[in-house]
Each structure stands twice: as C-alpha cells, then as structure tokens.
Design an enzyme around this catalytic site. Structure first.
Site, short mmCIF file in Angstrom:
data_model
loop_
_atom_site.label_atom_id
_atom_site.label_comp_id
_atom_site.label_asym_id
_atom_site.label_seq_id
_atom_site.Cartn_x
_atom_site.Cartn_y
_atom_site.Cartn_z
N HIS A 78 0.82 -1.21 0.00
CA HIS A 78 0.00 0.00 0.00
C HIS A 78 0.85 1.26 0.00
O HIS A 78 0.44 2.29 -0.55
CB HIS A 78 -0.96 -0.02 1.18
CG HIS A 78 -2.15 -0.90 0.96
ND1 HIS A 78 -3.45 -0.46 1.10
CD2 HIS A 78 -2.24 -2.20 0.57
CE1 HIS A 78 -4.28 -1.45 0.82
NE2 HIS A 78 -3.56 -2.52 0.49
N HIS A 206 -1.20 -13.08 -1.57
CA HIS A 206 -2.43 -13.42 -0.87
C HIS A 206 -2.38 -14.82 -0.26
O HIS A 206 -3.36 -15.26 0.33
CB HIS A 206 -3.62 -13.33 -1.84
CG HIS A 206 -4.04 -11.94 -2.15
ND1 HIS A 206 -5.15 -11.64 -2.91
CD2 HIS A 206 -3.49 -10.74 -1.81
CE1 HIS A 206 -5.26 -10.32 -3.02
NE2 HIS A 206 -4.26 -9.76 -2.37
#
EC number: 1.11.1.7
Length: 339
Positions: A78, A206
């Site tokens: 991020h 993930h």
C-alpha cells in the site's frame, strides 16, 4: 477450508519459522544496480548490519504474532502503490492536513506501522541518520516472505523518505478496489513494469493473511458476480463465515476469513484455490479462469520454484517503483514525523 484459530496459527507459525530460515534461498541479482539510483550494497559501509538488525527484530515478533508477516507485506504494497515506495504511509498528518492516505477506506486494517518505527529506533542506535524508513518497510516485507517459508529476496536499497503524505483522494484513486478484476489488476501491475507472469506471481502474496468480510461481502453485491469462477460450495462457506450484514458495518470489518488453507505459510496453496474457484476476492477467483492468467496459475501451483522466482522479480519491481533517491527525499529520524 475453514477459519483458523489464533492458537492453531501461532503453533503452526512457531514451528515453521525456524525451518523457513534454514530453507529459504536468496533470489535476485547480487551485483550493483543503477535501477532508479538503488544499489544492492548501498549500506555496505554506512550500516553493514542493517539487514541483520531488521531480521532479528522481526523473528521474535512473528512467533508472538503470526499475523505480522501478512500485515507488513500489505503495508509495503500500500505504501508503494500510492505515489511510490517513500514511507509516506507511516506519516501522521502534517500541520493542518485533515485527511491523509491512511484515511482511505482502502487502507482499512493497515497495521504494524509501529513495528517499522521500532526497527527504525534500533537502527538509529547502530547507525544514526543512515537508513531510511522506506528501506525498512521493504526489508521488513522481504523478511516477512522469507520467515513464512518464501524466498529470501535480494533487494536493492537506497530509497529516501518523503516529506509529506498524500491525501485521502490520491490513495482512493491509486489503490485498487476489493472488486478489482483481471483487467484492472494486469493494468495496475503493467504500469509498474511487470509482465503477466509477474503480475500473477505478485498476487501470490495473498497466500498469507486474511480477508476482512467487508471486502468479501462486496462480491455478493457485484452484478457480475455470477460470471466469476467461484465454487458454489465455497460461496456458501463465505456466506456462513461472513453473514449478511452491511459491508460497511463494524461487524463486517471485524470478521475475516483466511486467504487460503495455509494462511501463515508462504506457499502455492493460493494458486490451488484459484484453480478450484476458492478465492476470497473477485481477482482471486478470476485469475484461475482467465485465459491470460490461468496458464501461470497452473504453472505456479505445480512448480514452487517458478513461483518464487517470478514473485522475487515482481517484488523488486514493485519495491523500486517511483522511489526517491539522492536529494529527492530525506532520511527521517522518526518514521511518523518529518524532522
């Protein structure tokens, strides 16, 4: 697949972390690089123990909190996706700034900023004003992968820190939504110089961590949900694990499901689930069905070494995106404030 208890995760992680240190392999070019002004030997003279200090700071934390690796990896993603890898995500609001990138709903659940700050404090004792907070983020994310069983990636260093944090609006526009499809995802990573194979590999992040139910529930509101590659039994599981409350409710934000059946181990289980239509997010399901991405999903599911190599290459590209070097940025003494 079912939600894992924290006790089970902690036990699995504690045993696995010791083994992963022995088994991880160093992947990446060890030679000097001029890529964006970064270097593989940047701290060789100014702070030779930087990587040792970062890794030792993380090892004990990962045993105490097996969710830390995924949190650090997400923190790095991020930070880098919003105007580049500059540690802006660590900054508190500056002066009269009211809404920063951390206020974006897409940054919900961002954690372990304090852990990066703690590592930075240790580095300041060893080599004051030498190591940037942005490099600490990258090294922490790199070690998060290695300490959960993934490759130990060789990363170039020498980033500088930003003097300001972007606005909420900028973060909203640059971070992908939880409903992102294959087109959106491939375009996002192509802009960072990644091939399709590398884009599929970086999605393998993930394989550790969890997905909050507010992001899962948004799939069921999606008009295109019926076109997704989703196992009906898994959809039933998600609906049970994430009851039909509003995606924006506190209950949805506090409830989560594991990303795959081995959510504290960096492995290829994510790709097995993608092929079977057992993905928590839309992209996790569609990546296993789209003709552009499925061949790589299948290849990674069958060949862990290929996945690790492609992931390492993608990681270096992402962590080198729009970096500040030389006099373009600063080295903060404290990560959440500008000196």
């Amino acid at each position: 697949m079912k939600p894992k208890s924290k006790v089970a995760e902690s036990t699995a992680a504690s045993c696995f972390l010791v083994m992963s240190l022995l088994c991880s392999c160093i992947i990446g070019d060890q030679m000097e690089t001029n890529n964006e002004g970064l270097s593989y030997s940047y701290y060789e003279k100014t702070c030779p123990k930087v990587e040792e200090i970062v890794r030792s700071s993380l090892s004990s934390m990962f045993i105490l909190d097996p969710t830390s690796p995924a949190a650090l990896l997400r923190l790095m993603f991020h930070d880098c996706q919003v105007q580049g890898c500059d540690a802006s995500i660590l900054l508190e609001p500056i002066r009269d700034q009211q809404f920063t990138e951390l206020d974006s709903a897409k940054n919900f659940g961002i954690r372990k900023r304090d852990l990066v700050g703690s590592i930075k404090t240790s580095l300041e004792l060893e080599c004051p004003k030498q190591v940037s907070c942005s490099d600490v983020i990258i090294l922490a994310a790199r070690d998060a992968v290695a300490l959960t069983g993934g490759p130990l990636i060789s990363v170039p260093l020498g980033r500088k820190d930003s003097l300001s944090t972007p606005s909420k609006h900028v973060a909203d526009s640059e971070l992908p939504p939880s409903t992102a499809d294959v087109d959106t995802t491939l375009s996002l990573f192509a802009n960072k110089g990644m091939t399709i194979e590398e884009s599929v590999a970086i999605m393998g992040a993930h394989t550790i961590g969890v997905t909050h139910c507010n992001n899962v529930l948004s799939r069921f509101d999606n008009a295109n949900a019926t076109s997704e590659n989703m196992d009906p039994r898994f959809q039933t599981f998600l609906r049970v694990a994430c009851p039909e409350f509003s995606p924006t409710s506190q209950a949805a934000e506090a409830t989560f499901v594991p990303n795959d059946q081995t959510s504290v181990i960096f492995d290829t289980a994510y790709y097995d689930d993608a092929i079977a239509g057992r993905g928590n997010l839309r992209i996790d399901s569609e990546i296993g069905a789209d003709p552009r991405t499925r061949p790589f999903v299948e290849a990674f599911a069958a060949d862990q070494d290929r996945f690790f190599n492609a992931f390492s290459s993608a990681f270096v590209k992402l962590s080198s995106y729009k970096v500040l070097t030389g006099n373009e940025g600063v080295i903060r003494s404290v990560c959440d404030k500008v000196d």
